[in-house]
Design an enzyme around this catalytic site. Sequence first.
Site, mmCIF file in Angstrom:
data_model
loop_
_atom_site.group_PDB
_atom_site.id
_atom_site.type_symbol
_atom_site.label_atom_id
_atom_site.label_comp_id
_atom_site.label_asym_id
_atom_site.label_seq_id
_atom_site.Cartn_x
_atom_site.Cartn_y
_atom_site.Cartn_z
ATOM 1 N N GLU A 196 -9.593 -14.185 -3.728
ATOM 2 C CA GLU A 196 -10.956 -13.745 -2.745
ATOM 3 C C GLU A 196 -10.622 -14.041 -1.896
ATOM 4 O O GLU A 196 -11.012 -15.879 -2.412
ATOM 5 C CB GLU A 196 -12.059 -12.460 -2.848
ATOM 6 C CG GLU A 196 -11.764 -11.407 -3.509
ATOM 7 C CD GLU A 196 -13.272 -11.411 -4.885
ATOM 8 O OE1 GLU A 196 -13.944 -10.095 -4.205
ATOM 9 O OE2 GLU A 196 -14.053 -12.100 -5.077
ATOM 10 N N ASP A 223 -17.220 -11.067 -4.054
ATOM 11 C CA ASP A 223 -18.080 -9.931 -4.392
ATOM 12 C C ASP A 223 -17.189 -9.553 -5.707
ATOM 13 O O ASP A 223 -17.854 -8.702 -7.117
ATOM 14 C CB ASP A 223 -18.067 -8.647 -3.961
ATOM 15 C CG ASP A 223 -17.116 -7.683 -3.152
ATOM 16 O OD1 ASP A 223 -16.118 -6.809 -3.891
ATOM 17 O OD2 ASP A 223 -16.233 -8.519 -2.514
ATOM 18 N N GLY A 233 -15.905 -13.134 0.991
ATOM 19 C CA GLY A 233 -16.388 -11.956 0.377
ATOM 20 C C GLY A 233 -15.818 -11.644 -1.012
ATOM 21 O O GLY A 233 -15.347 -11.115 -1.605
ATOM 22 N N LYS A 255 0.520 -1.115 -0.289
ATOM 23 C CA LYS A 255 -0.199 -0.169 0.908
ATOM 24 C C LYS A 255 0.782 1.724 -0.229
ATOM 25 O O LYS A 255 0.629 2.046 -0.467
ATOM 26 C CB LYS A 255 -0.860 -0.137 1.440
ATOM 27 C CG LYS A 255 -1.978 -0.696 1.381
ATOM 28 C CD LYS A 255 -2.932 -0.736 0.201
ATOM 29 C CE LYS A 255 -4.726 -1.415 0.350
ATOM 30 N NZ LYS A 255 -5.167 -1.004 -0.766
ATOM 31 N N SER A 293 1.256 -9.715 -0.432
ATOM 32 C CA SER A 293 0.149 -8.448 -0.355
ATOM 33 C C SER A 293 1.467 -7.428 1.053
ATOM 34 O O SER A 293 1.564 -6.544 1.114
ATOM 35 C CB SER A 293 -0.485 -7.844 -0.676
ATOM 36 O OG SER A 293 -1.249 -8.656 0.381
ATOM 37 N N SER A 345 -9.270 -0.031 6.299
ATOM 38 C CA SER A 345 -9.126 -1.725 7.582
ATOM 39 C C SER A 345 -7.701 -1.421 8.031
ATOM 40 O O SER A 345 -7.525 -2.242 9.087
ATOM 41 C CB SER A 345 -9.304 -2.441 7.230
ATOM 42 O OG SER A 345 -8.655 -3.407 5.836
#
Length: 320
Positions: free
Chosen positions: A205, A211, A209, A54, A305, A79
């Site tokens: 994923e 989506d 979750g 990030k 990640s 989060s």
Amino acid sequence: MLTLPTYEDVMAAAARLDGHAHRTPVLRSRSADALLGAQLFFKCENLQRMGAFKFRGAFNALSRFTDEQRRAGVVTFSSGNHAQAIALAARLQGIKATILMPHDAPAAKVAATEGYGGIVVVYNRYSEDREQIGRTLADEQGMTLIPPYDHPDVIAGQGTAAKELFDEVGDLDALFVCLGGGGLLSGSALSARALSPKCKVYGVEPEAGNDGQQSFRSGAIVHIDTPRTIADGAQTQHLGQYTFAIIRRDVDDIHTVSDAQLVQAMRFLAERMKLVVEPTGCLGFAAARALEDQLAGLRVGIIISGGNVDVARFGELLKA
């Protein structure tokens, strides 16, 4: 009409990040290769500044602020990992950062965000709309809202991780990337299409979750309730407009894994590769293990990640 970021934007981001972000190592494991019957290349963003990929997107986005934006400050919602990334990037660039974090965010991530100088505002992720709160704060205080994933500069910054991977190891047959809101996956896809066009790009994923998987297969963004999963970095409710457009165009498929598979992957990475990886960071490896029959003999990239997990929580999960 959206103007999507391109690989040229990824290259520009790489230039801005040079000397600020770590060029994280690509690790190999004979045990992992033997387990899957493939050649695996782990891009270890758990060893990035603040412990996750990030930082790349956050620093790139803030580096493009005008003087007026710098004076007013930045606001975001996260989060944990994007929170820390914005807080650190803002401190390095002399910008005030206000961070919306869920009431149940990992304590280590909250402490780190505050340690980097971020002003933390708490909300309830199951009953409040973080995006609306963020927009309201930005409007009231004149700050610039930089969301965790759905922003061209964030996407371009995240794409530099995959760029480094391809620059170091060359063509790959497959690339597995963690998927929450899609910033890392969409940025990685931009790099893959430019540097290794035949590489299959897969998002991963948590089962609870999915989506992104639903959106990918239906052709429209699907909204879900906040998923309950140990992969707290992937507890997103929907993809973004930018990320979905790139994922739909450039990604080959989206897979899911269970929390139990994530724990299994965490244990392997800790025991065999001596890596501390948070559950979200294990999504790609967990999926590769589940698909080993399809990967035999291939060159496979896996982006780890992040590694921001409470030590006590890490121990609890590995004992499960």
